[in-house]
Design a protein around this motif. Structure first.
Motif, short mmCIF file in Angstrom:
data_model
loop_
_atom_site.label_atom_id
_atom_site.label_comp_id
_atom_site.label_asym_id
_atom_site.label_seq_id
_atom_site.Cartn_x
_atom_site.Cartn_y
_atom_site.Cartn_z
N GLY A 35 0.81 -1.21 0.00
CA GLY A 35 0.00 0.00 0.00
C GLY A 35 0.84 1.27 0.00
N ILE A 36 2.05 1.19 -0.53
CA ILE A 36 2.96 2.33 -0.54
C ILE A 36 2.97 2.97 -1.94
N THR A 37 2.91 4.30 -1.96
CA THR A 37 3.06 5.06 -3.19
C THR A 37 4.13 6.12 -2.95
N GLN A 49 13.48 10.65 -1.58
CA GLN A 49 12.31 9.82 -1.83
C GLN A 49 11.19 10.23 -0.90
N VAL A 50 9.97 10.20 -1.44
CA VAL A 50 8.75 10.40 -0.67
C VAL A 50 8.01 9.08 -0.67
N LEU A 51 7.61 8.65 0.51
CA LEU A 51 6.82 7.44 0.67
C LEU A 51 5.49 7.81 1.32
N VAL A 58 5.04 2.23 5.95
CA VAL A 58 6.02 3.27 5.63
C VAL A 58 7.18 3.22 6.63
N ASN A 59 6.85 3.06 7.90
CA ASN A 59 7.92 2.98 8.92
C ASN A 59 8.82 1.77 8.69
N PHE A 87 0.68 11.63 -3.92
CA PHE A 87 1.33 10.88 -5.00
C PHE A 87 0.68 9.51 -5.19
N ALA A 88 -0.64 9.47 -5.09
CA ALA A 88 -1.37 8.20 -5.19
C ALA A 88 -1.26 7.56 -6.56
#
Length: 142
Positions: A35-37, A49-51, A58-59, A87-88
């Motif tokens: 479920g990461i974008t 990077q953006v998560l 995410v963690n 950023f979906a």
């Protein structure tokens, strides 16, 4: 609960285009299950990077990045709880700096070059949002 995390790191060895392509391919294959974008930018040996995703996912990804020997000087630029993703549309988008107007970089940085270690997390986040709006993100997904 959704969160957004942004970090910078330095590559511990030189990367070629094929290395970066492999990183993106792996992210695009694995991120949907978690479920990461997000977005990835790599320039002059530096990753930004953006998560975005669930807090636990995410963690966990960030802990793996911090422990990854391919990264050094890992620095958390921002971390926030969010109501929706910015950023979906990308399991992992790639910033294309060649498509970026140099004036946009000057808007957020002292030197006109991307140096996340000299920029605030808020400035980096605003720059990434503008990169999306200006079409500087490679939208190709695998």
């Amino acid at each position: 609960m959704l969160v957004r995390l942004m970090y910078a790191s330095r590559a511990t060895s030189a990367l070629v285009e094929a290395d970066l392509a492999a990183i993106l391919r792996s992210s695009r294959e694995n991120n949907p299950q978690e479920g990461i974008t997000g977005l990835l930018c790599f320039t002059e040996g530096v990753f930004v990077q953006v998560l975005e995703g669930g807090r636990d996912a995410v963690n966990a990804r960030y802990r793996r990045i911090v422990a990854d020997p391919r990264h050094s000087d890992v620095t958390l630029l921002s971390y926030e709880e969010i109501g929706e993703r910015n950023f979906a549309g990308w399991t992992m988008g790639q910033v294309n700096l060649q498509r970026l107007n140099p004036a946009l970089m000057l808007k957020y940085s002292e030197s006109g070059r991307l140096d996340p270690y000299q920029m605030s997390g808020a400035a980096m986040a605003a720059l990434f949002r503008e990169m999306c709006a200006s079409g500087a993100i490679a939208a190709a997904e695998l």
